[in-house]
Design a protein around this motif. Structure first.
Motif, PDB file in Angstrom:
ATOM      1  N   ASN A 131     -17.140  -9.942  20.773  1.00  0.00           N
ATOM      2  CA  ASN A 131     -16.952  -8.506  20.487  1.00  0.00           C
ATOM      3  C   ASN A 131     -16.535  -8.260  19.042  1.00  0.00           C
ATOM      4  OD1 ASN A 131     -17.621  -7.428  23.056  1.00  0.00           O
ATOM      5  ND2 ASN A 131     -15.602  -8.028  23.826  1.00  0.00           N
ATOM      6  N   GLY A 132     -16.845  -9.195  18.180  1.00  0.00           N
ATOM      7  CA  GLY A 132     -16.561  -9.017  16.758  1.00  0.00           C
ATOM      8  C   GLY A 132     -15.109  -9.224  16.363  1.00  0.00           C
ATOM      9  N   LEU A 133     -14.268  -9.724  17.267  1.00  0.00           N
ATOM     10  CA  LEU A 133     -12.865  -9.970  16.930  1.00  0.00           C
ATOM     11  C   LEU A 133     -12.784 -11.177  15.994  1.00  0.00           C
ATOM     12  CD1 LEU A 133     -11.192  -9.412  20.409  1.00  0.00           C
ATOM     13  CD2 LEU A 133     -11.131  -7.886  18.427  1.00  0.00           C
ATOM     14  N   THR A 172       3.450   6.561   0.896  1.00  0.00           N
ATOM     15  CA  THR A 172       3.811   7.747   0.112  1.00  0.00           C
ATOM     16  C   THR A 172       4.579   8.754   0.959  1.00  0.00           C
ATOM     17  OG1 THR A 172       1.753   8.963   0.586  1.00  0.00           O
ATOM     18  CG2 THR A 172       1.730   7.434  -1.273  1.00  0.00           C
ATOM     19  N   LEU A 173       4.333   8.774   2.270  1.00  0.00           N
ATOM     20  CA  LEU A 173       5.028   9.706   3.165  1.00  0.00           C
ATOM     21  C   LEU A 173       6.403   9.193   3.575  1.00  0.00           C
ATOM     22  CD1 LEU A 173       2.132  10.696   5.609  1.00  0.00           C
ATOM     23  CD2 LEU A 173       2.990  12.006   3.668  1.00  0.00           C
ATOM     24  N   LYS A 174       6.593   7.863   3.509  1.00  0.00           N
ATOM     25  CA  LYS A 174       7.849   7.238   3.937  1.00  0.00           C
ATOM     26  C   LYS A 174       8.162   7.586   5.392  1.00  0.00           C
ATOM     27  CE  LYS A 174       9.752   7.709  -0.728  1.00  0.00           C
ATOM     28  NZ  LYS A 174      10.859   8.278  -1.527  1.00  0.00           N
ATOM     29  N   GLY A 175       7.155   7.483   6.243  1.00  0.00           N
ATOM     30  CA  GLY A 175       7.324   7.840   7.644  1.00  0.00           C
ATOM     31  C   GLY A 175       7.137   6.647   8.563  1.00  0.00           C
ATOM     32  N   ILE A 176       6.773   6.941   9.809  1.00  0.00           N
ATOM     33  CA  ILE A 176       6.554   5.906  10.820  1.00  0.00           C
ATOM     34  C   ILE A 176       5.057   5.746  11.056  1.00  0.00           C
ATOM     35  CG2 ILE A 176       7.006   5.187  13.194  1.00  0.00           C
ATOM     36  CD1 ILE A 176       9.501   6.899  13.169  1.00  0.00           C
ATOM     37  N   GLY A 177       4.596   4.506  11.044  1.00  0.00           N
ATOM     38  CA  GLY A 177       3.185   4.225  11.275  1.00  0.00           C
ATOM     39  C   GLY A 177       3.001   3.303  12.462  1.00  0.00           C
ATOM     40  N   LEU A 178       1.885   3.471  13.141  1.00  0.00           N
ATOM     41  CA  LEU A 178       1.544   2.645  14.301  1.00  0.00           C
ATOM     42  C   LEU A 178       0.176   2.022  14.077  1.00  0.00           C
ATOM     43  CD1 LEU A 178       2.009   1.677  17.247  1.00  0.00           C
ATOM     44  CD2 LEU A 178       0.938   3.819  18.001  1.00  0.00           C
ATOM     45  N   VAL A 179       0.110   0.694  14.142  1.00  0.00           N
ATOM     46  CA  VAL A 179      -1.152  -0.036  14.004  1.00  0.00           C
ATOM     47  C   VAL A 179      -1.354  -0.857  15.267  1.00  0.00           C
ATOM     48  CG1 VAL A 179      -2.469  -1.709  12.666  1.00  0.00           C
ATOM     49  CG2 VAL A 179      -0.861  -0.169  11.506  1.00  0.00           C
ATOM     50  N   THR A 180      -2.427  -0.576  15.993  1.00  0.00           N
ATOM     51  CA  THR A 180      -2.706  -1.313  17.221  1.00  0.00           C
ATOM     52  C   THR A 180      -4.085  -1.960  17.147  1.00  0.00           C
ATOM     53  OG1 THR A 180      -3.570   0.678  18.307  1.00  0.00           O
ATOM     54  CG2 THR A 180      -1.240   0.149  18.659  1.00  0.00           C
ATOM     55  N   GLY A 181      -4.293  -2.918  18.030  1.00  0.00           N
ATOM     56  CA  GLY A 181      -5.572  -3.601  18.087  1.00  0.00           C
ATOM     57  C   GLY A 181      -5.481  -4.752  19.070  1.00  0.00           C
ATOM     58  N   ASP A 182      -6.613  -5.195  19.567  1.00  0.00           N
ATOM     59  CA  ASP A 182      -6.622  -6.338  20.468  1.00  0.00           C
ATOM     60  C   ASP A 182      -6.161  -7.590  19.733  1.00  0.00           C
ATOM     61  OD1 ASP A 182      -7.561  -4.817  22.566  1.00  0.00           O
ATOM     62  OD2 ASP A 182      -9.664  -5.209  22.099  1.00  0.00           O
ATOM     63  N   MET A 236       1.146   8.096  10.980  1.00  0.00           N
ATOM     64  CA  MET A 236      -0.062   7.305  10.781  1.00  0.00           C
ATOM     65  C   MET A 236      -0.304   6.479  12.030  1.00  0.00           C
ATOM     66  SD  MET A 236      -1.770   4.323  10.083  1.00  0.00           S
ATOM     67  CE  MET A 236      -0.611   3.081   9.572  1.00  0.00           C
ATOM     68  N   ASN A 237      -1.449   6.683  12.644  1.00  0.00           N
ATOM     69  CA  ASN A 237      -1.747   6.061  13.933  1.00  0.00           C
ATOM     70  C   ASN A 237      -3.182   5.548  13.876  1.00  0.00           C
ATOM     71  OD1 ASN A 237      -2.239   5.420  16.587  1.00  0.00           O
ATOM     72  ND2 ASN A 237      -1.537   7.358  17.427  1.00  0.00           N
ATOM     73  N   TYR A 238      -3.340   4.224  13.875  1.00  0.00           N
ATOM     74  CA  TYR A 238      -4.685   3.673  13.726  1.00  0.00           C
ATOM     75  C   TYR A 238      -4.894   2.484  14.662  1.00  0.00           C
ATOM     76  CZ  TYR A 238      -9.049   2.402  11.433  1.00  0.00           C
ATOM     77  OH  TYR A 238     -10.383   2.153  11.172  1.00  0.00           O
ATOM     78  N   HIS A 239      -6.046   2.470  15.319  1.00  0.00           N
ATOM     79  CA  HIS A 239      -6.420   1.362  16.200  1.00  0.00           C
ATOM     80  C   HIS A 239      -7.540   0.578  15.540  1.00  0.00           C
ATOM     81  CE1 HIS A 239      -6.798  -0.836  19.979  1.00  0.00           C
ATOM     82  NE2 HIS A 239      -8.108  -0.768  19.802  1.00  0.00           N
ATOM     83  N   LEU A 240      -7.298  -0.712  15.329  1.00  0.00           N
ATOM     84  CA  LEU A 240      -8.268  -1.571  14.657  1.00  0.00           C
ATOM     85  C   LEU A 240      -9.097  -2.322  15.688  1.00  0.00           C
ATOM     86  CD1 LEU A 240      -9.156  -2.651  11.842  1.00  0.00           C
ATOM     87  CD2 LEU A 240      -7.537  -4.523  12.189  1.00  0.00           C
ATOM     88  N   ALA A 241     -10.386  -2.065  15.673  1.00  0.00           N
ATOM     89  CA  ALA A 241     -11.305  -2.776  16.570  1.00  0.00           C
ATOM     90  C   ALA A 241     -11.900  -3.969  15.828  1.00  0.00           C
ATOM     91  CB  ALA A 241     -12.399  -1.832  17.055  1.00  0.00           C
ATOM     92  N   GLY A 242     -12.848  -4.656  16.446  1.00  0.00           N
ATOM     93  CA  GLY A 242     -13.460  -5.810  15.813  1.00  0.00           C
ATOM     94  C   GLY A 242     -14.509  -5.403  14.790  1.00  0.00           C
ATOM     95  N   LEU A 243     -15.132  -6.410  14.220  1.00  0.00           N
ATOM     96  CA  LEU A 243     -16.226  -6.173  13.286  1.00  0.00           C
ATOM     97  C   LEU A 243     -17.384  -5.486  13.996  1.00  0.00           C
ATOM     98  CD1 LEU A 243     -16.126  -9.765  11.822  1.00  0.00           C
ATOM     99  CD2 LEU A 243     -15.593  -7.719  10.488  1.00  0.00           C
ATOM    100  N   MET A 244     -18.082  -4.647  13.276  1.00  0.00           N
ATOM    101  CA  MET A 244     -19.280  -4.023  13.835  1.00  0.00           C
ATOM    102  C   MET A 244     -20.450  -5.011  13.767  1.00  0.00           C
ATOM    103  SD  MET A 244     -19.053  -0.074  12.520  1.00  0.00           S
ATOM    104  CE  MET A 244     -18.808  -0.468  10.801  1.00  0.00           C
TER     105      MET A 244
END
Length: 265
Positions: free
Chosen positions: A227-229, A40-50, A184-192
């Motif tokens: 580690n839940g990955l 909806t923002l039409k911007g730049i997003g960053l998604v990181t994770g192992d 939008m900046n989000y780091h995805l970790a493993g399952l809890m």
């Protein structure tokens, strides 16, 4: 081998899985919500994770559900070349001729983005996967692709997906102009730990059984080893079921997990 032993209709931990069958963890649901907001923002997003955290899969799920009449998705994975290579990859995805100079490619891509927005009434979304391999000059040029009318309007939604090192690189001073534009900046970790048992059972259910094959101690052992990955969980669970089958067992114990872990280590 274990599918017949447990009466399964398919391999439960295969990577071949439909987006609607994916397990919804707390973090993947949060990422999906953030991605939808980014659109909806039409911007730049960053998604990181192992590696193996499921970041690409989560993004694929969001994209799969988009209305193709309203969104035009361009997915690029060639990230180890130079600026010309990345521009050619983007142009190829857009159906444009790649036999051009760098400046001509840049203009053609910008023109196509403008055409999609103003004429086709579609939102262009450029997804760059494995973005941790992008060179510094490419990161600069990607930012330039999002500049329209002196920054007064966002035409292109850019999503960069990469491993954790990408976040560190973008935090360096040389990339400050790009970092400031990331909305939008989000780091995805493993399952809890509390999610892992439900994750394993979800995949077994997709394979046609309600049996609780993994004992609580086995679930704990899988979490400690992975580690839940999700990618590591899937591999270890697969070999664990093999170990159970070889012993003609009916449930997976922590010992089976340890045997499986030794086999793939």
């Amino acid at each position: 081998m274990y599918c017949e032993h447990f009466g399964l209709t398919r391999h439960p931990f295969s990577k071949e899985i439909e987006t609607y069958e994916l397990f919804d963890s707390e973090q993947t649901l949060e990422l999906e919500n953030r991605l939808k907001y980014l659109l909806t923002l039409k911007g730049i997003g960053l998604v990181t994770g192992d590696a193996g955290s499921g970041k690409t899969t989560a993004c694929r799920k969001v994209v799969k559900d988009l209305n193709p009449g309203l969104y035009k998705i361009f997915y690029v994975t060639l990230t180890t070349g130079n600026v010309m290579d990345i521009y050619k990859s983007i142009a190829w995805e857009m159906g444009l001729s790649t036999e051009r100079s760098l400046s001509a490619l840049y203009k053609a891509i910008k023109d196509e983005i403008q055409r999609l927005c103003l004429e086709a009434r579609q939102q262009p979304v450029l997804i760059i996967d494995e973005a941790q391999y992008l060179r510094n000059d490419i990161l600069t040029n990607l930012r330039l692709l999002t500049n329209y009318e002196m920054d007064s309007k966002n035409r292109l939604c850019l999503v960069m997906i990469g491993q954790a090192d990408l976040r560190r690189r973008l935090g360096m001073g040389v990339h400050e102009p790009l970092w400031q534009r990331i909305v939008m900046n989000y780091h995805l970790a493993g399952l809890m730990p509390k999610e892992l048992s439900n994750y394993l059972q979800h995949h077994l259910r997709l394979a046609g059984t309600e049996q609780k094959i993994f004992e609580p101690a086995a679930v704990e052992a899988i979490f400690q080893a992975t580690n839940g990955l999700p990618r590591k969980v899937n591999l270890l669970a697969h070999y664990t079921l093999n170990a159970v089958t070889l012993e003609a067992g009916r449930t997976a114990t922590a010992e089976h997990v340890h045997q499986a872990h030794d086999e793939i280590s």
